[in-house]
Write a protein that holds these residues in place. Structure first.
Motif, PDB file in Angstrom:
ATOM      1  N   LEU A 446       0.390  -1.512  -0.366  1.00  0.00           N
ATOM      2  CA  LEU A 446       0.065  -0.153   0.006  1.00  0.00           C
ATOM      3  C   LEU A 446       1.070   1.112  -0.091  1.00  0.00           C
ATOM      4  CD1 LEU A 446      -2.941  -1.400   2.921  1.00  0.00           C
ATOM      5  CD2 LEU A 446      -3.375  -0.476   0.527  1.00  0.00           C
ATOM      6  N   ALA A 447       1.589   1.518   0.716  1.00  0.00           N
ATOM      7  CA  ALA A 447       2.637   2.222   0.530  1.00  0.00           C
ATOM      8  C   ALA A 447       3.264   2.922  -1.116  1.00  0.00           C
ATOM      9  CB  ALA A 447       4.200   2.374   2.510  1.00  0.00           C
ATOM     10  N   ASP A 448       3.988   1.194  -1.062  1.00  0.00           N
ATOM     11  CA  ASP A 448       4.693   1.336  -2.495  1.00  0.00           C
ATOM     12  C   ASP A 448       3.266   2.233  -3.624  1.00  0.00           C
ATOM     13  OD1 ASP A 448       6.596   0.931  -4.172  1.00  0.00           O
ATOM     14  OD2 ASP A 448       5.295  -0.255  -5.050  1.00  0.00           O
ATOM     15  N   ALA A 449       2.426   2.249  -3.335  1.00  0.00           N
ATOM     16  CA  ALA A 449       1.077   2.686  -4.464  1.00  0.00           C
ATOM     17  C   ALA A 449       0.653   4.092  -3.713  1.00  0.00           C
ATOM     18  CB  ALA A 449      -0.359   1.394  -4.353  1.00  0.00           C
ATOM     19  N   GLY A 450       1.365   4.575  -2.642  1.00  0.00           N
ATOM     20  CA  GLY A 450       1.078   5.806  -2.855  1.00  0.00           C
ATOM     21  C   GLY A 450       0.342   6.630  -1.524  1.00  0.00           C
ATOM     22  N   TRP A 451      -0.352   5.047  -0.704  1.00  0.00           N
ATOM     23  CA  TRP A 451      -1.049   5.020   0.217  1.00  0.00           C
ATOM     24  C   TRP A 451      -1.427   5.069   1.881  1.00  0.00           C
ATOM     25  CZ3 TRP A 451      -6.693   5.478  -0.520  1.00  0.00           C
ATOM     26  CH2 TRP A 451      -7.122   5.325  -2.032  1.00  0.00           C
ATOM     27  N   THR A 452      -1.028   6.113   2.994  1.00  0.00           N
ATOM     28  CA  THR A 452      -0.676   6.051   4.029  1.00  0.00           C
ATOM     29  C   THR A 452      -2.348   5.735   5.012  1.00  0.00           C
ATOM     30  OG1 THR A 452      -1.710   8.470   4.542  1.00  0.00           O
ATOM     31  CG2 THR A 452       0.610   7.711   3.362  1.00  0.00           C
ATOM     32  N   ARG A 453      -2.177   5.841   6.232  1.00  0.00           N
ATOM     33  CA  ARG A 453      -3.381   5.216   6.538  1.00  0.00           C
ATOM     34  C   ARG A 453      -3.887   6.521   6.508  1.00  0.00           C
ATOM     35  NH1 ARG A 453      -2.708   2.267  11.339  1.00  0.00           N
ATOM     36  NH2 ARG A 453      -1.017   0.828  11.332  1.00  0.00           N
ATOM     37  N   GLU A 454      -3.612   7.737   6.570  1.00  0.00           N
ATOM     38  CA  GLU A 454      -4.799   8.937   6.163  1.00  0.00           C
ATOM     39  C   GLU A 454      -5.082   9.149   4.502  1.00  0.00           C
ATOM     40  OE1 GLU A 454      -1.302   9.116   7.535  1.00  0.00           O
ATOM     41  OE2 GLU A 454      -2.233   9.511   9.646  1.00  0.00           O
ATOM     42  N   GLY A 455      -5.041   7.981   4.113  1.00  0.00           N
ATOM     43  CA  GLY A 455      -5.724   8.397   2.016  1.00  0.00           C
ATOM     44  C   GLY A 455      -4.661   7.348   1.780  1.00  0.00           C
ATOM     45  N   ALA A 456      -5.116   8.476   0.357  1.00  0.00           N
ATOM     46  CA  ALA A 456      -4.271   8.463  -1.014  1.00  0.00           C
ATOM     47  C   ALA A 456      -3.057  10.356  -0.363  1.00  0.00           C
ATOM     48  CB  ALA A 456      -4.483   8.144  -2.190  1.00  0.00           C
ATOM     49  N   VAL A 457      -2.164   9.171  -1.412  1.00  0.00           N
ATOM     50  CA  VAL A 457      -1.126  10.657  -1.273  1.00  0.00           C
ATOM     51  C   VAL A 457      -1.318  11.341  -2.830  1.00  0.00           C
ATOM     52  CG1 VAL A 457       0.977  11.429  -1.482  1.00  0.00           C
ATOM     53  CG2 VAL A 457       0.929   9.414   0.256  1.00  0.00           C
ATOM     54  N   LYS A 458      -1.323  12.693  -2.834  1.00  0.00           N
ATOM     55  CA  LYS A 458      -1.243  13.173  -3.868  1.00  0.00           C
ATOM     56  C   LYS A 458       0.178  13.350  -4.857  1.00  0.00           C
ATOM     57  CE  LYS A 458      -5.458  16.315  -3.220  1.00  0.00           C
ATOM     58  NZ  LYS A 458      -6.286  17.907  -2.539  1.00  0.00           N
ATOM     59  N   LYS A 459      -0.075  12.897  -6.149  1.00  0.00           N
ATOM     60  CA  LYS A 459       0.663  12.947  -6.523  1.00  0.00           C
ATOM     61  C   LYS A 459       1.458  14.447  -7.209  1.00  0.00           C
ATOM     62  CE  LYS A 459      -0.615  10.048  -9.580  1.00  0.00           C
ATOM     63  NZ  LYS A 459      -0.554   8.974 -10.479  1.00  0.00           N
TER      64      LYS A 459
END
Length: 511
Positions: A446-459
């Motif tokens: 999930l982290a590699d896909a850009g996800w954190t506990r707070e949600g998706a990370v903006k690119k």
């Protein structure tokens, strides 16, 4: 599943139900396709069925079978069809390839003289040769028009049909009449190994021929049937569906005069059994334990039951209750006496029920059904294969299986194949490619896909992680991706004696 079968107290009732039980609850293995090589791998669950020869089964009588609720439809291919729909239609409609004791599909001679693949190139062609005696209840021959109507309804090409599944039917290119009216020629656009699972149950064209008749025409009745029983009536108020012996049935005559499916809630089935309202029922773990315990407790020679109201009270609690009931405090004594009387009445009722339950036996077996989680990899966050694999690695399949099956005393092993189940020909455990439950690995994906506990990370471009379909992220250790990432919809189990679909496409997004 726990299955309450043949009452031991009445020999005639026992004989009349034995064959029925054998026919409906076939072996514990289910699903998917089977290979023709005859090879079988995986653990096989032994049968627990009261087998009896046909000549030992009594002629006549009525069997009352418990179902959860009245079926909202008799169309097994609709989303609101349930297990009651499956069981009822299994006695009313053709099943072309029922499963044998080893979960292998076997040609049903009541409907087919033969069925085989006659061409493989350039297209797979299956030729069905129908039994010339096979007719619908209205006298019309079962034939190619029925196959064509069902294919068109289930192909997925016409959204007006409210279908729950179309696995296999969407691969059919055309269906034609063969050399005569008894032959049906089915040509597949893409090879389909599980072709034996199709057209079971087979509906008459009057049901599948138009969206209206398909969607609503088979809610409470069927315009034509072709099985050992015919529909006697549906009584919604009484919660009963009655099937009666079909006088025009060309196969082996049904032993029973009537088969009544009665809606009884699972928690009420133990009492319904003691009252004689039902003869056969699927029961939960608690009811199964009561029935087994009834056979053990006996209650003879003045011995108390091991369980039941008041059985958990020790001598000290009983003495204290007696003391309060006969004490000087009138108010407390009256309350205690009322409680003791209520407990006594409950214990007597429980003892009476246990005495009647001793005439029943519990048989346990897995039924032809399975549960599948399928992930839609076409759009949204799950379009990223890393997210799908993270979900799969986060789930503890063994724990889920243990939760469902262990309380029933059934073997608890998660499936390892999308195509067949343990014990079926061609079963091979391929779950190692995905890997077992691993929370840390799921978090890493999930982290590699850009996800954190707070949600998706903006690119940098402003979009959120996971918005691009078909990403090729970091693979699991030792894991290999599937042939493709096409999504599949969860499929319901096929009818008794039939085989459920396998999802249609080769690629599987499910776990």
């Amino acid at each position: 599943m726990s299955h309450v079968g043949v009452p031991r107290g009445t020999a005639r009732k026992r004989r009349s139900l034995a064959l029925l039980t054998t026919g409906v609850l076939t072996l514990p293995v289910l699903a998917g396709c089977s290979s023709d090589d005859g090879g079988t791998t995986g653990a096989v669950v032994p049968q627990d069925i009261a087998v009896a020869g046909r000549d030992l089964v009594a002629q006549g009588g009525t069997a009352n079978w418990a179902i959860d609720t009245m079926p909202t439809t008799l169309n097994a291919f609709q989303a609101d069809a349930d297990s009651a729909t499956t069981r009822i239609t299994g006695a009313l409609l053709p099943t072309l390839f029922p499963l044998d004791a080893k979960a292998r599909p076997q040609l049903n001679p009541d409907y087919l003289e033969s069925a085989k693949v006659v061409e493989r190139e350039p297209r797979q062609v299956v030729l069905y040769r129908l039994n010339q005696q096979a007719v619908w209840s209205d006298g019309r021959d079962i034939g190619a028009p029925d196959f064509v109507a069902q294919w068109r309804a289930l192909s997925g090409k016409d959204s007006a049909y409210w279908t729950a599944r179309n696995a296999g039917y969407e691969r059919i290119e055309k269906i034609e009449r063969g050399a005569d009216d008894l032959e049906v020629r089915v040509t597949f656009a893409k090879p389909y190994a599980d072709w034996r699972s199709l057209f079971s149950p087979l509906y008459p064209k009057e049901v599948t021929g138009s969206p209206n008749s398909f969607n609503d025409g088979a809610r409470t009745t069927l315009k034509a049937t072709a099985g050992p029983f015919r529909l006697g009536g549906v009584d919604t108020k009484a919660g009963e569906v009655t099937l009666v012996r079909n006088p025009r049935w060309w196969g082996g005559t049904a032993k029973l005069d009537k088969l009544v499916f009665r809606a009884v809630k699972p928690q009420d089935r133990a009492q319904a059994l003691t009252e004689g309202k039902i003869d056969v029922a699927d029961v939960d773990a608690a009811a199964a334990h009561r029935i087994v315990q009834a056979g053990r407790d006996g209650g003879a020679n003045g011995q108390p039951l091991a369980q039941g109201p008041g059985s958990a009270d020790g001598p000290a609690a009983a003495l204290r209750s007696w003391a309060v009931a006969h004490g000087s405090n009138a108010e407390e004594a009256a309350a205690a006496q009322a409680a003791r009387e209520k407990a006594r009445a409950a214990a007597e009722a429980y003892t009476a029920e246990q005495g009647k339950l001793r005439s029943y036996v519990v048989r346990k077996s897995l039924e032809p059904a399975y549960t599948q989680l399928a992930l839609n990899g076409e759009s949204g966050p799950l379009a990223d294969d890393r997210v799908r694999r993270a979900v799969a690695r986060a789930l503890n399949r063994q724990e889920l299986v243990d939760t469902v099956l262990k309380p029933l005393g059934l073997p608890a092993a998660p499936l390892g194949s999308h195509l067949a189940l343990a014990g079926q020909p061609g079963y091979k455990d391929g779950s190692g490619a995905l890997g077992g439950q691993d929370t840390e690995e799921a978090r890493a994906l999930l982290a590699d896909a850009g996800w954190t506990r707070e949600g998706a990370v903006k690119k940098p471009d402003g979009t959120k992680a996971g918005s691009e379909a078909g990403k090729k992220g970091t693979k699991d250790k030792g894991a290999t991706a599937g042939k493709d990432d096409k999504p599949t919809a969860p499929e319901k189990a096929g009818p008794p004696g039939g085989k459920p679909g396998t999802g249609g496409d080769d690629g599987k997004a499910g776990t």
